[in-house]
Design a protein around this motif. Structure first.
Motif, PDB file in Angstrom:
ATOM      1  N   SER A  82       0.836  -1.200   0.000  1.00 29.56           N
ATOM      2  CA  SER A  82       0.000   0.000   0.000  1.00 29.56           C
ATOM      3  C   SER A  82       0.869   1.248   0.000  1.00 29.56           C
ATOM      4  N   ASN A  83       0.456   2.223  -0.787  1.00 26.72           N
ATOM      5  CA  ASN A  83       1.161   3.508  -0.809  1.00 26.72           C
ATOM      6  C   ASN A  83       0.623   4.485   0.221  1.00 26.72           C
ATOM      7  N   LYS A  84      -0.579   4.212   0.741  1.00 27.24           N
ATOM      8  CA  LYS A  84      -1.224   5.159   1.645  1.00 27.24           C
ATOM      9  C   LYS A  84      -1.305   4.662   3.085  1.00 27.24           C
ATOM     10  N   ILE A  85      -1.340   3.350   3.260  1.00 30.08           N
ATOM     11  CA  ILE A  85      -1.419   2.800   4.616  1.00 30.08           C
ATOM     12  C   ILE A  85      -0.002   2.549   5.110  1.00 30.08           C
ATOM     13  N   ASP A  86       0.438   3.357   6.054  1.00 27.98           N
ATOM     14  CA  ASP A  86       1.811   3.245   6.558  1.00 27.98           C
ATOM     15  C   ASP A  86       1.820   2.640   7.961  1.00 27.98           C
ATOM     16  N   ARG A  87       3.008   2.579   8.553  1.00 29.23           N
ATOM     17  CA  ARG A  87       3.121   1.924   9.864  1.00 29.23           C
ATOM     18  C   ARG A  87       2.346   2.656  10.948  1.00 29.23           C
ATOM     19  N   LEU A 126      12.598 -13.159  13.341  1.00 34.35           N
ATOM     20  CA  LEU A 126      13.498 -13.138  14.497  1.00 34.35           C
ATOM     21  C   LEU A 126      14.805 -12.416  14.205  1.00 34.35           C
ATOM     22  N   ILE A 127      15.285 -12.538  12.962  1.00 38.61           N
ATOM     23  CA  ILE A 127      16.572 -11.915  12.615  1.00 38.61           C
ATOM     24  C   ILE A 127      16.392 -11.080  11.350  1.00 38.61           C
ATOM     25  N   PRO A 128      16.462  -9.772  11.462  1.00 37.62           N
ATOM     26  CA  PRO A 128      16.400  -9.026  12.729  1.00 37.62           C
ATOM     27  C   PRO A 128      14.967  -9.030  13.260  1.00 37.62           C
ATOM     28  N   PRO A 129      14.779  -8.828  14.552  1.00 35.04           N
ATOM     29  CA  PRO A 129      13.427  -8.823  15.119  1.00 35.04           C
ATOM     30  C   PRO A 129      12.554  -7.760  14.443  1.00 35.04           C
ATOM     31  N   SER A 130      11.480  -8.210  13.829  1.00 34.90           N
ATOM     32  CA  SER A 130      10.615  -7.261  13.118  1.00 34.90           C
ATOM     33  C   SER A 130       9.265  -7.916  12.821  1.00 34.90           C
ATOM     34  N   LEU A 131       8.355  -7.072  12.409  1.00 37.64           N
ATOM     35  CA  LEU A 131       7.007  -7.511  12.043  1.00 37.64           C
ATOM     36  C   LEU A 131       6.756  -7.060  10.608  1.00 37.64           C
ATOM     37  N   GLU A 132       6.537  -8.029   9.730  1.00 39.02           N
ATOM     38  CA  GLU A 132       6.299  -7.720   8.316  1.00 39.02           C
ATOM     39  C   GLU A 132       4.820  -7.908   8.008  1.00 39.02           C
ATOM     40  N   ILE A 133       4.195  -6.858   7.483  1.00 42.95           N
ATOM     41  CA  ILE A 133       2.755  -6.875   7.204  1.00 42.95           C
ATOM     42  C   ILE A 133       2.539  -6.565   5.729  1.00 42.95           C
ATOM     43  N   GLU A 134       1.951  -7.518   5.015  1.00 41.10           N
ATOM     44  CA  GLU A 134       1.680  -7.333   3.582  1.00 41.10           C
ATOM     45  C   GLU A 134       0.170  -7.235   3.368  1.00 41.10           C
ATOM     46  N   LEU A 135      -0.249  -6.153   2.736  1.00 41.88           N
ATOM     47  CA  LEU A 135      -1.671  -5.846   2.579  1.00 41.88           C
ATOM     48  C   LEU A 135      -2.129  -6.021   1.140  1.00 41.88           C
ATOM     49  N   THR A 136      -3.385  -6.399   0.992  1.00 40.63           N
ATOM     50  CA  THR A 136      -4.069  -6.335  -0.305  1.00 40.63           C
ATOM     51  C   THR A 136      -5.232  -5.360  -0.132  1.00 40.63           C
ATOM     52  N   GLU A 137      -5.153  -4.227  -0.790  1.00 40.19           N
ATOM     53  CA  GLU A 137      -6.128  -3.171  -0.590  1.00 40.19           C
ATOM     54  C   GLU A 137      -7.461  -3.479  -1.270  1.00 40.19           C
ATOM     55  N   ARG A 138      -8.519  -2.930  -0.709  1.00 38.07           N
ATOM     56  CA  ARG A 138      -9.803  -2.886  -1.404  1.00 38.07           C
ATOM     57  C   ARG A 138      -9.825  -1.646  -2.298  1.00 38.07           C
ATOM     58  N   LYS A 139     -10.466  -1.753  -3.441  1.00 38.81           N
ATOM     59  CA  LYS A 139     -10.536  -0.628  -4.372  1.00 38.81           C
ATOM     60  C   LYS A 139     -11.982  -0.194  -4.538  1.00 38.81           C
ATOM     61  N   ILE A 185      -7.289   5.337   0.637  1.00 32.42           N
ATOM     62  CA  ILE A 185      -7.481   4.594  -0.604  1.00 32.42           C
ATOM     63  C   ILE A 185      -7.696   5.556  -1.765  1.00 32.42           C
ATOM     64  N   GLU A 186      -7.610   5.025  -2.967  1.00 31.11           N
ATOM     65  CA  GLU A 186      -7.908   5.807  -4.160  1.00 31.11           C
ATOM     66  C   GLU A 186      -9.414   5.914  -4.285  1.00 31.11           C
ATOM     67  N   LEU A 187      -9.923   7.124  -4.470  1.00 33.29           N
ATOM     68  CA  LEU A 187     -11.360   7.364  -4.443  1.00 33.29           C
ATOM     69  C   LEU A 187     -12.044   6.881  -5.715  1.00 33.29           C
ATOM     70  N   PRO A 188     -13.343   6.545  -5.615  1.00 32.84           N
ATOM     71  CA  PRO A 188     -14.092   6.081  -6.792  1.00 32.84           C
ATOM     72  C   PRO A 188     -14.133   7.144  -7.883  1.00 32.84           C
ATOM     73  N   LYS A 189     -14.166   6.681  -9.133  1.00 30.28           N
ATOM     74  CA  LYS A 189     -14.230   7.592 -10.269  1.00 30.28           C
ATOM     75  C   LYS A 189     -15.504   7.409 -11.094  1.00 30.28           C
ATOM     76  N   LYS A 190     -16.211   6.312 -10.904  1.00 29.59           N
ATOM     77  CA  LYS A 190     -17.380   6.010 -11.721  1.00 29.59           C
ATOM     78  C   LYS A 190     -18.582   6.842 -11.285  1.00 29.59           C
ATOM     79  N   ASP A 191     -19.384   7.231 -12.265  1.00 31.37           N
ATOM     80  CA  ASP A 191     -20.557   8.067 -12.014  1.00 31.37           C
ATOM     81  C   ASP A 191     -21.764   7.197 -11.677  1.00 31.37           C
ATOM     82  N   ILE A 192     -21.603   6.366 -10.634  1.00 34.05           N
ATOM     83  CA  ILE A 192     -22.684   5.488 -10.171  1.00 34.05           C
ATOM     84  C   ILE A 192     -22.800   5.667  -8.664  1.00 34.05           C
ATOM     85  N   TYR A 193     -24.020   5.660  -8.165  1.00 35.54           N
ATOM     86  CA  TYR A 193     -24.237   5.843  -6.724  1.00 35.54           C
ATOM     87  C   TYR A 193     -25.160   4.722  -6.238  1.00 35.54           C
TER      88      TYR A 193
END
Length: 209
Positions: free
Chosen positions: A10-15, A57-70, A103-111
C-alpha cells in the motif's frame, strides 16, 4: 517498536496507520503479538481485503503485507444515527467515508442508495454486469423493504423486486427495451419500468399535461 514494523502492498497505509488500527500498544515484546488478532483488527479497521503477517526473528521485526480494497462507487446506508456515507468495492463491501484518505477514491458516475449487508451480493452482481444493461447505469437503489431498483440513462426507475433469481432475464429485458423502444418515449422524467416479472415487463410513462 514502531520502526520494526514494515508494511508492504500500500502507498497510503503506513506503519503509523497500522499501529492505530492494530489496537496494540508499542513498544511490546515480539512474541506477545498475536498475528490472528492483529489480522482481525486490521481487516475490521482498514480498507483491505487480505493481510499476511510475519514475525521475523533476525532481525526482530514484524512484516505486514496488505491487499487493498478498491472502491468503485460512492454509497449511503441507513445507520442508527441516520444516513451514513461510504464507498463500495466491486464485491459490494462497505467502507465508511472516513477511510477515504487511505485509498484511491471512486471515479465512476454510479451511486448506491440505501446499501444493506443482506443485499451486498446482489449489488455486486449488478456492478459486475452494468455494461450489459444497454444503457449507462446511474444509480442502484436498495429500498427499505429490501427491493432493488435501478436508474439508467434511458429509464428513470427500473424495479427489480427483492430476489435476484431472475436477474439474467431482467438484464436481457433491460437491454432489449433500451435498444428497441423509441428514445423519446423512455428518456423522459418519470419513465418507470417494472421488471419484477421479466416475462411481463410493464412500462409506465407519465401523462403529458
Amino acid at each position: 517498536n514502531s520502526a520494526q514494523i514494515h508494511v508492504k502492498g500500500s502507498n497510503k497505509i503506513d506503519r503509523s496507520t497500522i499501529i492505530i488500527a492494530s489496537e496494540f500498544k508499542f513498544p511490546r515484546p515480539l512474541f506477545t503479538i498475536n498475528p490472528k488478532k492483529l489480522e482481525i483488527n486490521l481487516l475490521r479497521n482498514l480498507p483491505i481485503k487480505n493481510v499476511q503477517i510475519r514475525r521475523l526473528l533476525i532481525p526482530p521485526s514484524l512484516e505486514i503485507e496488505l491487499t487493498e480494497r478498491k472502491p468503485i462507487v460512492y454509497a449511503d446506508r441507513r445507520g442508527p444515527k441516520g444516513k451514513e456515507l461510504g464507498m463500495l468495492d466491486i464485491y459490494g463491501y462497505w467502507m465508511p467515508i472516513s477511510m477515504s484518505s487511505l485509498i484511491e477514491l471512486p471515479k465512476k458516475d454510479i451511486y448506491v442508495e440505501g446499501w444493506m449487508p443482506i443485499k451486498k451480493e446482489w449489488v455486486s452482481i449488478i456492478l459486475q454486469n452494468k455494461e450489459k444493461l444497454g444503457s449507462p447505469l446511474k444509480r442502484i437503489i436498495v429500498n427499505p423493504n429490501s427491493e432493488l431498483s435501478l436508474k439508467t440513462e434511458d429509464f428513470d426507475l427500473i424495479h427489480l423486486g427483492s430476489s435476484n433469481n431472475n436477474f439474467n432475464a431482467q438484464i436481457k429485458a433491460i437491454r432489449q427495451l433500451s435498444k428497441n423502444l423509441p428514445s423519446d418515449l423512455v428518456r423522459q422524467n418519470g419513465a418507470i419500468l417494472d421488471l419484477k416479472d421479466p416475462s411481463k415487463p410493464e412500462l409506465q410513462i407519465p401523462k403529458i399535461p
